[in-house]
Write an enzyme that holds these catalytic residues in place. Structure first.
Site, PDB file in Angstrom:
ATOM      1  N   GLY A 530       0.801  -1.215   0.000  1.00  6.10           N
ATOM      2  CA  GLY A 530       0.000   0.000   0.000  1.00  6.10           C
ATOM      3  C   GLY A 530       0.830   1.260   0.000  1.00  6.10           C
ATOM      4  O   GLY A 530       0.421   2.301  -0.506  1.00  6.10           O
ATOM      5  N   PHE A 531       2.044   1.208   0.588  1.00  7.42           N
ATOM      6  CA  PHE A 531       2.918   2.384   0.648  1.00  7.42           C
ATOM      7  C   PHE A 531       3.572   2.642  -0.713  1.00  7.42           C
ATOM      8  O   PHE A 531       3.731   3.766  -1.144  1.00  7.42           O
ATOM      9  CB  PHE A 531       3.999   2.142   1.706  1.00  7.42           C
ATOM     10  N   VAL A 534       9.213  -1.730  -2.546  1.00  9.27           N
ATOM     11  CA  VAL A 534      10.339  -1.950  -1.649  1.00  9.27           C
ATOM     12  C   VAL A 534      11.482  -2.535  -2.476  1.00  9.27           C
ATOM     13  O   VAL A 534      11.292  -3.495  -3.227  1.00  9.27           O
ATOM     14  CB  VAL A 534       9.974  -2.905  -0.493  1.00  9.27           C
ATOM     15  N   LYS A 548      12.031   1.576   1.164  1.00  8.22           N
ATOM     16  CA  LYS A 548      10.589   1.672   0.903  1.00  8.22           C
ATOM     17  C   LYS A 548      10.337   3.036   0.263  1.00  8.22           C
ATOM     18  O   LYS A 548      10.541   4.081   0.882  1.00  8.22           O
ATOM     19  CB  LYS A 548       9.793   1.525   2.201  1.00  8.22           C
ATOM     20  N   ASP A 645      -2.001  -2.988  12.135  1.00  9.19           N
ATOM     21  CA  ASP A 645      -1.916  -3.713  10.869  1.00  9.19           C
ATOM     22  C   ASP A 645      -0.920  -4.868  10.977  1.00  9.19           C
ATOM     23  O   ASP A 645      -0.099  -5.084  10.084  1.00  9.19           O
ATOM     24  CB  ASP A 645      -1.520  -2.765   9.735  1.00  9.19           C
TER      25      ASP A 645
END
Length: 840
Positions: A530-531, A534, A548, A645
């Site tokens: 979602g970010f 990586v 990231k 999470d």
């Protein structure tokens, strides 16, 4: 024929005239069948004429009740009332059996009260000499207490001999006392006496939602906070705790002696005995009886001593948290440590004759020795105190406290028991030679100063080599601006702390990161979530890193970026991933982590080609390591952090398969007294979210516990928990595990990839811990401190789990087994939009 009719009429007339002359007529029977009923002026009487049941009124003639009282005690004393909160308007009620239940009907035949059961074939009601009104089968009359229903399960304000105060864990209900509203009003008052079975069980006196008094835990002979509770020739005290029930009771061996425990309308506990010579109830014991019986009178770590003045004192190694209030004899603020703990060097202070601290969040192992208990507490840095759980025969068993010690009291004359409190080693000594101490401090300060100067010189040279000294370009200014935002928001968020530290987080320039990752090539890409993406990289000096990189199209942004920097830069634990630095240039936002050789847990666990790398010992270490990391976040770090999470893709594995929790973009910080929070934006992942979070947006430490429980079951089984039912109503992993556990087939859950080399008891313990963590009600789930202790103790007695929390919905057909796939799903539950971000 007319003569016979006249004769019957005269008989009925004489019978009712007799009732009018003698209004208190009794059946003189102890049972009530389906063909019988009781109205006003009629009663049931127990076989030995000990107790009587019938209608009565008190100060208000417009309120009528049915209940039980002592038959031969001249001072009318009521011990149980059926309709205490719903009185009849007049005396024209009827008490009878109807549809297998005993019921109370008013004048209009409306139901006022019922035993409310759905079992039994041919029941009858019976009043026993114990004061227990029972409903049993007519053809069964034994002493095994196989009752369909009994009044002892629904106490009012009185505990009678052989009556249980506490929990039936199988049926899921609690027997507790509730005071009358006033002396003449038996409706439920503000005060109640309830047993808490969690941790080290004990009983609390409550005033509405506020605790007033604590009995202390049961130590084998008595409650720790009731030293007067000594066995006598005619009375014995009992405390039972097992997987089925936890309760307290007392027994009377002299049947001619009447004794009862009550909660008064004014909030006092009283044990009363009937003295025939004086014809009155004599107070045998009462509580609270002094200032030290008040709950938390001396706050956390404070010790109350009623023989001292003032009554509050701090143990060795502690000082008053609020000295000014302490001087004014207000010790409620408690005590704080003089010296911070150092886990590997700490010692334990022996405190004799103590009322043990509140034990609801403690850990108990009945089979450990005190020596083993001390060793376990020493190894666990979160352990603040330990003691024997049973003082009989020189002491046995182990109880360990995690966190602050609350509501302690010291007795004299042999009351209480030994307690061992964790202290910094320096606080237990005599302080050493003052001169040596001064010299040591001076030398240390000099060394520190030289080291600081050397560091500043080195840092300046390093920055000069990277062109960081001099005029700053736009990229550097954007870095400074965003990092200043992080520091400022960090100060605001931690304003309760005395002096929050500035963030000393190394900055990487964009070119350095681009070079390390071969310009973010696909060959260096480790995964996507979602970010963003990586990447694996290698710095010029040879260090491997994971980068990231925030995607411009990401659903997350600057706030999540700042949140992660703000949190993880301050956290240091072997089971948390280490943040090495960050890069902020123009639209680029990147986080630089230590590189994890085996990547994320889900990439190994759910990959058939790699899952055999995880033998049972490695899986067990992953479970325990994750638990320790989560405990650090919840309790041992500077700030209480809720991850929100936790899942397999956010557990990273190093070269030795040690787990490290990652991804703190969604984490939240709780204040010192905060236990839960609410959010309108529910973020998380299908299958890992607790019911209260998914449905109502409520999150707390117990939300993380639920996610951890799911993770445990996944690690054991090697299968994902889908989180929702399939269209054909097939159970998800939680339901499957729950069904196998109930059927006694827990070992069928273990992943075949584990092979045959595993400890069956260890596997079953993990499954039980997992099921305890995913229970539907948050309050039923254990804390992470309890989880860690349960996982590390082979002899701990654990409660049986209750039904897991299930969510209804549909599983996306897009779901795959690839750990690198991106899966963004949304659903709406109870008008709360839930955005699911999977596979970070």
């Amino acid at each position: 024929m007319g003569t016979i009719r006249n004769h019957h009429f005269c008989s009925f007339f004489l019978f009712f005239a007799f009732l009018a002359i003698f209004p208190t007529i009794s059946f003189s029977i102890d049972t009530l069948t389906a063909t019988q009923s009781i109205i006003n002026n009629q009663t049931l009487v127990s076989p030995g004429d000990v107790f009587e049941f019938g209608f009565f009124t008190l100060e208000n003639p417009g309120e009528w009740y049915v209940g039980i009282w002592y038959k031969n005690i001249p001072v009318r004393t009521y011990v149980w009332i059926a309709n205490r909160d719903k009185p009849l308007a007049n005396s024209s009620g009827i008490f009878k059996l109807e549809d297998r239940n005993i019921v109370l009907l008013d004048q209009g035949q409306n139901l006022v009260w019922s035993s409310n059961i759905t079992k039994g074939d041919n029941p009858l009601a019976q009043l026993l000499d114990s004061g227990n009104l029972v409903l049993r089968e007519a053809n069964i009359n034994d002493e095994t207490n196989h009752y369909l229903w009994q009044s002892f399960d629904y106490p009012t304000d009185t505990l009678l001999p052989d009556m249980k105060l506490g929990w039936d864990l199988n049926a899921g209900f609690n027997r507790f006392l509730t005071a009358w509203r006033t002396k003449g009003d038996p409706s439920s008052g503000d005060f109640s006496f309830k047993l808490d079975y969690h941790g080290f069980p004990e009983i609390f006196l409550w005033n509405k939602q506020r605790r007033e008094y604590r009995s202390g835990p049961w130590n084998g002979l008595r409650f720790s906070g009731v030293p007067e509770m000594k066995p006598l020739d005619y009375i014995s005290f009992n405390f039972v705790t097992n997987q089925d029930e936890v309760y307290y009771s007392f027994s009377i061996t002299n049947k001619n002696l009447f004794s009862r425990l009550i909660v008064t309308p004014t909030g006092t506990l009283q044990r009363l005995t009937w003295i025939p010579d004086t014809e009155q109830w004599n107070p045998f014991w009462y509580a609270p009886k002094d200032q030290c019986d008040n709950y938390r009178e001396c706050g956390q770590y404070g010790i109350c001593d009623s023989n001292a003045s003032p009554v509050c004192k701090c143990p060795k190694g502690f000082s008053p948290k609020n000295q000014q209030a302490w001087n004014l004899r207000d010790g409620s603020g408690g005590c704080i440590r003089k010296t911070d703990l150092d886990c590997t060097k700490d010692k334990f202070l022996h405190l004799p004759n103590m009322k043990l601290p509140e034990g609801t969040s403690s850990f108990v192992d009945k089979n450990m020795t005190l020596k083993d208990c001390a060793a376990l507490c020493s190894r666990n840095c979160s352990c603040t105190a330990y003691s024997n759980s049973d003082i009989r025969n020189g002491g046995k068993g182990c109880v360990i406290w995690i966190g602050d010690l609350i509501d302690m009291r010291q007795y004299t004359d042999g009351g209480g028991q030994d307690l061992f409190v964790r202290l910094a080693a320096s606080d237990l000594g005599d302080g050493g030679n003052t001169t040596a101490l001064i010299i040591g401090i001076t030398v240390s300060a000099g060394v520190l100063l030289l080291g600081l100067i050397a560091y500043v010189v080195w840092k300046r040279k390093a920055m000069q080599n990277k062109g960081k000294i001099g005029k700053k370009g736009p990229h550097e200014r954007s870095q400074d601006f965003l990092l200043n935002e992080v520091v400022i928001s960090s100060k605001k968020e931690f304003s309760a702390e005395s002096q929050p530290d500035e963030l000393e987080l190394p900055l990487f320039d964009f070119d350095t990161i681009a070079t390390a990752t071969d310009n973010f090539s696909d060959e260096k890409k480790l995964g996507q979530g979602g970010f963003g993406c990586v990447y694996m990289g290698r710095l010029v000096e040879g260090q491997e890193i994971a980068v990231k990189r925030l995607s411009k199209n990401s659903g997350q942004g600057t706030e999540e970026f700042k949140n992660e920097v703000r949190l993880i830069a301050r956290l240091q634990h072997r089971n948390l991933v280490r943040l090495l630095g960050c890069c902020i240039e123009m639209d680029e936002k990147m986080l630089v982590y230590e590189y994890m050789e085996h990547r994320s847990l889900d990439s190994v666990l759910f990959n058939k080609a790699r899952s055999s790398l995880l033998n049972w010992q490695r899986r067990f270490n992953i479970i325990c390591g994750t638990a320790r990391g989560l405990l650090y976040l919840h309790q041992d770090s500077r700030f209480r952090i809720i991850h929100r999470d936790l899942k397999a893709s956010n557990i990273l594995l190093d070269g030795e398969m040690n787990p490290k929790i990652s991804d703190f973009g969604m984490a939240r910080i709780f204040g010192g007294d905060q236990t839960e929070a609410n959010t309108k934006r529910v973020v998380g992942t299908y299958g890992y979210m607790s019911p209260e979070y998914a449905m109502d947006g409520l999150f707390s430490a117990k939300s993380d516990v639920f996610s951890f429980g799911v993770l445990v079951l996944e690690v054991v089984s090697g299968k994902k928990n889908r989180g929702f039912y399939h269209s054909n109503s097939e159970l998800n992993l939680l339901g499957h595990a729950w069904r196998l556990w109930k059927e006694g087939k827990g070992m069928d859950l273990i992943d075949s990839a584990v092979g045959d080399s595993y400890n069956a008891q260890e596997v079953l313990r993990c499954i039980q811990v997992g099921l305890l963590c995913v229970q539907e009600r948050a309050e039923d789930r254990p804390s992470m401190s309890t989880v860690v202790l349960m996982l590390n103790s082979e002899t701990a007695t654990m409660p049986q789990p209750k039904t897991p929390g299930f969510c209804l919905g549909r599983r996306s057909t897009l779901e795959t087994d690839s750990s690198n796939s991106k899966q963004d799903e949304s659903c709406t539950v109870n008008q709360v939009t839930v955005t699911m971000l999977d596979a970070r």
